[in-house]
Design a protein around this motif. Structure first.
Motif, PDB file in Angstrom:
ATOM      1  N   UNK A 189       0.805  -1.231   0.000  1.00  0.00           N
ATOM      2  CA  UNK A 189       0.000   0.000   0.000  1.00  0.00           C
ATOM      3  C   UNK A 189       0.837   1.281   0.000  1.00  0.00           C
ATOM      4  N   UNK A 190       2.079   1.183   0.466  1.00  0.00           N
ATOM      5  CA  UNK A 190       2.895   2.393   0.561  1.00  0.00           C
ATOM      6  C   UNK A 190       4.034   2.452  -0.450  1.00  0.00           C
ATOM      7  N   UNK A 191       3.907   1.715  -1.534  1.00  0.00           N
ATOM      8  CA  UNK A 191       4.986   1.651  -2.533  1.00  0.00           C
ATOM      9  C   UNK A 191       5.108   2.980  -3.278  1.00  0.00           C
ATOM     10  N   UNK A 192       6.336   3.468  -3.413  1.00  0.00           N
ATOM     11  CA  UNK A 192       6.574   4.665  -4.236  1.00  0.00           C
ATOM     12  C   UNK A 192       7.591   4.353  -5.329  1.00  0.00           C
ATOM     13  N   UNK A 193       7.533   5.182  -6.381  1.00  0.00           N
ATOM     14  CA  UNK A 193       8.460   5.092  -7.512  1.00  0.00           C
ATOM     15  C   UNK A 193       9.192   6.417  -7.606  1.00  0.00           C
ATOM     16  N   UNK A 194      10.476   6.367  -7.943  1.00  0.00           N
ATOM     17  CA  UNK A 194      11.278   7.580  -8.110  1.00  0.00           C
ATOM     18  C   UNK A 194      11.560   7.797  -9.591  1.00  0.00           C
ATOM     19  N   UNK A 195      11.293   9.029 -10.061  1.00  0.00           N
ATOM     20  CA  UNK A 195      11.435   9.324 -11.488  1.00  0.00           C
ATOM     21  C   UNK A 195      12.338  10.529 -11.700  1.00  0.00           C
ATOM     22  N   UNK A 196      13.415  10.320 -12.439  1.00  0.00           N
ATOM     23  CA  UNK A 196      14.333  11.416 -12.782  1.00  0.00           C
ATOM     24  C   UNK A 196      14.100  11.790 -14.236  1.00  0.00           C
ATOM     25  N   UNK A 197      13.414  12.906 -14.421  1.00  0.00           N
ATOM     26  CA  UNK A 197      12.947  13.283 -15.760  1.00  0.00           C
ATOM     27  C   UNK A 197      14.110  13.533 -16.735  1.00  0.00           C
ATOM     28  N   UNK A 198      15.127  14.257 -16.278  1.00  0.00           N
ATOM     29  CA  UNK A 198      16.229  14.603 -17.193  1.00  0.00           C
ATOM     30  C   UNK A 198      16.935  13.372 -17.749  1.00  0.00           C
TER      31      UNK A 198
END
Ligand SMILES: [Zn+2]
Ligand SMILES: [Zn+2]
Length: 214
Positions: free
Chosen positions: A134-143
């Motif tokens: 339920x607490x899963x996050x994803x990290x996204x580096x746009x550049x």
């Protein structure tokens, strides 16, 4: 932003060292265990770790968090508060999976959808992607067009949803509504196995492809 993948634990979890080339500051994402291997990689690249980032609190991702945080004297950011029960249950998880005993911890910062985490001068967007946990996050580096997706999505597969508070439809929605719209060219590092791109998964992954859901 540069990265180096370090498979750790008997589950070969893709712990990832990410760093900002301008400042040499780094973060360790998902230090599940095998801290000596993580330390060796830090030394190899000569980067300065300033924080630990967590996608979710399963033991293969979070098991080494307390030890690494104390060893390096760095704060812990993530996951989302929904994974508190998994953090509190780390000791039980370690017994269940035959891991060395691990200590629980309290994140210095819980993350929410829309938050931004920094590594040196680099900013990564936080996407809350529940379903696997339920607490899963994803990290996204746009550049860099790069995402660290933990156990949400794999090359050709998706995360398990048969754990407490897992939810298959929620996971599919997270992938289809939050990850795939980031763009076909975005590469991702999954929690296990080889890297892929969202475009490849949109076309070929039977769980989330366009053809199946039209
Ligand atoms: Zn997991
Ligand atoms: Zn995992």
């Amino acid at each position: 932003m540069k990265y180096s993948i370090i498979p750790v634990t008997p589950f070969q979890q893709n712990c990832t060292l990410i760093w900002c080339e301008e400042t040499n500051k780094a973060a360790v994402v998902d230090p599940g265990g095998d801290l000596d291997r993580i330390q060796a990689r830090i030394d190899e690249f000569g980067v300065e770790v300033e924080k630990i980032l967590l996608t979710h609190a399963h033991i293969d991702h979070a098991g080494g968090t307390h030890a690494l945080s104390s060893r390096l004297g760095v704060p812990i950011e993530g996951p989302h508060r929904g994974d508190l029960f998994w953090i509190e249950g780390l000791d039980k998880q370690s017994q269940m999976f035959g891991f060395p005993k691990v200590e629980s911890f309290t994140p210095d910062r819980w993350l929410d959808d829309g938050d931004v985490v920094t590594v040196g001068n680099q900013s990564l967007q936080v996407l809350h992607c529940p379903g696997h946990t339920p607490g899963h996050v994803v990290f996204y580096h746009q550049q860099s067009a790069l995402a660290l997706v933990g156990d949400v999505l794999f090359h050709g597969s998706i995360g398990r949803t048969d754990f407490p508070q897992g939810n298959h439809q929620q996971l599919i929605d997270s992938i289809r509504n939050k990850l795939l719209p980031l763009g076909d060219d975005v590469a991702f590092i999954p929690g296990h196995g080889p890297m892929s791109t969202f475009g490849d998964e949109r076309r070929n992954n039977p769980f989330v492809s366009d053809t199946r859901y039209g």
